[in-house]
Design a protein around this motif. Structure first.
Motif, mmCIF file in Angstrom:
data_model
loop_
_atom_site.group_PDB
_atom_site.id
_atom_site.type_symbol
_atom_site.label_atom_id
_atom_site.label_comp_id
_atom_site.label_asym_id
_atom_site.label_seq_id
_atom_site.Cartn_x
_atom_site.Cartn_y
_atom_site.Cartn_z
ATOM 1 N N UNK A 194 -94.239 62.735 -21.469
ATOM 2 C CA UNK A 194 -93.588 63.994 -21.116
ATOM 3 C C UNK A 194 -92.100 63.819 -20.866
ATOM 4 N N UNK A 195 -91.747 62.732 -20.193
ATOM 5 C CA UNK A 195 -90.350 62.512 -19.810
ATOM 6 C C UNK A 195 -90.191 61.084 -19.302
ATOM 7 N N UNK A 196 -88.952 60.645 -19.292
ATOM 8 C CA UNK A 196 -88.580 59.391 -18.655
ATOM 9 C C UNK A 196 -87.463 59.736 -17.681
ATOM 10 N N UNK A 197 -87.660 59.376 -16.425
ATOM 11 C CA UNK A 197 -86.713 59.750 -15.375
ATOM 12 C C UNK A 197 -86.452 58.573 -14.447
ATOM 13 N N UNK A 198 -85.315 58.633 -13.770
ATOM 14 C CA UNK A 198 -85.000 57.663 -12.732
ATOM 15 C C UNK A 198 -85.393 58.258 -11.387
ATOM 16 N N UNK A 199 -86.074 57.448 -10.571
ATOM 17 C CA UNK A 199 -86.487 57.870 -9.238
ATOM 18 C C UNK A 199 -85.853 56.970 -8.190
ATOM 19 N N UNK A 200 -85.433 57.549 -7.082
ATOM 20 C CA UNK A 200 -84.939 56.770 -5.935
ATOM 21 C C UNK A 200 -86.144 56.412 -5.088
ATOM 22 N N UNK A 201 -86.406 55.122 -4.949
ATOM 23 C CA UNK A 201 -87.515 54.644 -4.129
ATOM 24 C C UNK A 201 -87.018 54.084 -2.803
ATOM 25 N N UNK A 202 -85.777 54.268 -2.527
ATOM 26 C CA UNK A 202 -85.191 53.780 -1.286
ATOM 27 C C UNK A 202 -83.692 53.786 -1.432
ATOM 28 N N UNK A 203 -83.009 53.445 -0.358
ATOM 29 C CA UNK A 203 -81.549 53.499 -0.392
ATOM 30 C C UNK A 203 -80.929 52.566 -1.431
ATOM 31 N N UNK A 204 -81.603 51.483 -1.742
ATOM 32 C CA UNK A 204 -81.026 50.516 -2.680
ATOM 33 C C UNK A 204 -81.907 50.293 -3.909
ATOM 34 N N UNK A 205 -82.861 51.202 -4.156
ATOM 35 C CA UNK A 205 -83.786 50.978 -5.273
ATOM 36 C C UNK A 205 -83.956 52.244 -6.104
ATOM 37 N N UNK A 206 -83.575 52.149 -7.373
ATOM 38 C CA UNK A 206 -83.826 53.195 -8.353
ATOM 39 C C UNK A 206 -84.730 52.610 -9.420
ATOM 40 N N UNK A 207 -85.785 53.331 -9.755
ATOM 41 C CA UNK A 207 -86.782 52.848 -10.706
ATOM 42 C C UNK A 207 -86.935 53.881 -11.820
ATOM 43 N N UNK A 208 -86.974 53.421 -13.056
ATOM 44 C CA UNK A 208 -87.217 54.305 -14.195
ATOM 45 C C UNK A 208 -88.723 54.428 -14.403
ATOM 46 N N UNK A 209 -89.197 55.671 -14.496
ATOM 47 C CA UNK A 209 -90.625 55.912 -14.700
ATOM 48 C C UNK A 209 -90.838 56.794 -15.918
ATOM 49 N N UNK A 210 -91.951 56.549 -16.590
ATOM 50 C CA UNK A 210 -92.406 57.404 -17.691
ATOM 51 C C UNK A 210 -93.473 58.341 -17.110
ATOM 52 N N UNK A 211 -93.436 59.595 -17.499
ATOM 53 C CA UNK A 211 -94.411 60.596 -17.088
ATOM 54 C C UNK A 211 -95.321 60.897 -18.282
ATOM 55 N N UNK A 212 -96.625 60.816 -18.072
ATOM 56 C CA UNK A 212 -97.601 61.042 -19.125
ATOM 57 C C UNK A 212 -98.589 62.125 -18.732
ATOM 58 N N UNK A 213 -99.160 62.780 -19.741
ATOM 59 C CA UNK A 213 -100.244 63.745 -19.559
ATOM 60 C C UNK A 213 -101.378 63.393 -20.490
ATOM 61 N N UNK A 214 -102.597 63.571 -20.014
ATOM 62 C CA UNK A 214 -103.771 63.335 -20.847
ATOM 63 C C UNK A 214 -103.795 64.323 -22.009
ATOM 64 N N UNK A 215 -104.472 63.959 -23.078
ATOM 65 C CA UNK A 215 -104.613 64.914 -24.183
ATOM 66 C C UNK A 215 -105.357 66.160 -23.690
ATOM 67 N N UNK A 216 -105.107 67.281 -24.312
ATOM 68 C CA UNK A 216 -105.800 68.526 -23.959
ATOM 69 C C UNK A 216 -107.286 68.360 -24.261
ATOM 70 N N UNK A 217 -108.142 68.912 -23.393
ATOM 71 C CA UNK A 217 -109.597 68.822 -23.642
ATOM 72 C C UNK A 217 -109.971 69.516 -24.946
ATOM 73 N N UNK A 218 -110.985 69.003 -25.572
ATOM 74 C CA UNK A 218 -111.450 69.573 -26.857
ATOM 75 C C UNK A 218 -112.479 70.640 -26.587
#
Length: 153
Positions: A129-153
């Motif tokens: 869905x997206x790739x974003x940077x998150x602040x996990x603390x005052x001195x830590x920024x982490x890049x995360x990927x956001x995923x979604x499951x496939x739509x139900x059939x």
């Protein structure tokens, strides 16, 4: 087992002060373990989205549905000695089934450096869905990927 995963793979990124409590986060409404030859070799959880979860927000914007329509997959790990048996995929199938039974859409955030996990999600048909940077603390920024499951059939 979690300590072995952390030492070998760096998951979780920041070692929790109380690992048992970390596994049972307050917003979690279901969790599973996998066993192989009588020993626990995997874990996964399913929870309501929390303040640090960004995948529900991105899915909501893309689908035009409320954030509360999602369930967040979390705390997935498999023992290094039990990899190659499809345990991660089995655990993922179980959380997808449970989320769908609750009429929720499963989503997740994964740190960008966890390429093995991202590869698993993509093999299972999950959509980035997206790739974003998150602040996990005052001195830590982490890049995360956001995923979604496939739509139900």
């Amino acid at each position: 087992m979690l300590a072995q995963v952390h030492d070998g793979d760096g998951y979780p990124v920041n070692w929790p002060d109380r690992p048992g409590e970390w596994l049972m986060e307050p917003s979690q409404f279901a969790s599973w373990v996998a066993e192989l030859d009588g020993r626990v070799v995997g874990h996964i959880g399913l929870s309501c989205g929390g303040a640090g979860d960004v995948a529900p927000i991105h899915w909501s914007r893309l689908e035009g549905k409320p954030v509360r329509s999602t369930a967040v997959v979390s705390r997935l790990f498999v023992s290094p000695t039990a990899r190659g048996y499809g345990i991660g995929a089995l655990l993922m199938a179980e959380v997808v089934r449970e989320a769908q039974e609750r009429d929720l859409h499963p989503v997740l955030d994964v740190v960008a450096t966890d390429t093995a996990a991202a590869a698993l999600y993509e093999r299972l048909g999950w959509r980035l869905l997206a790739t974003v940077d998150q602040r996990w603390g005052p001195a830590q920024t982490v890049t995360v990927h956001c995923y979604a499951a496939p739509a139900p059939i």
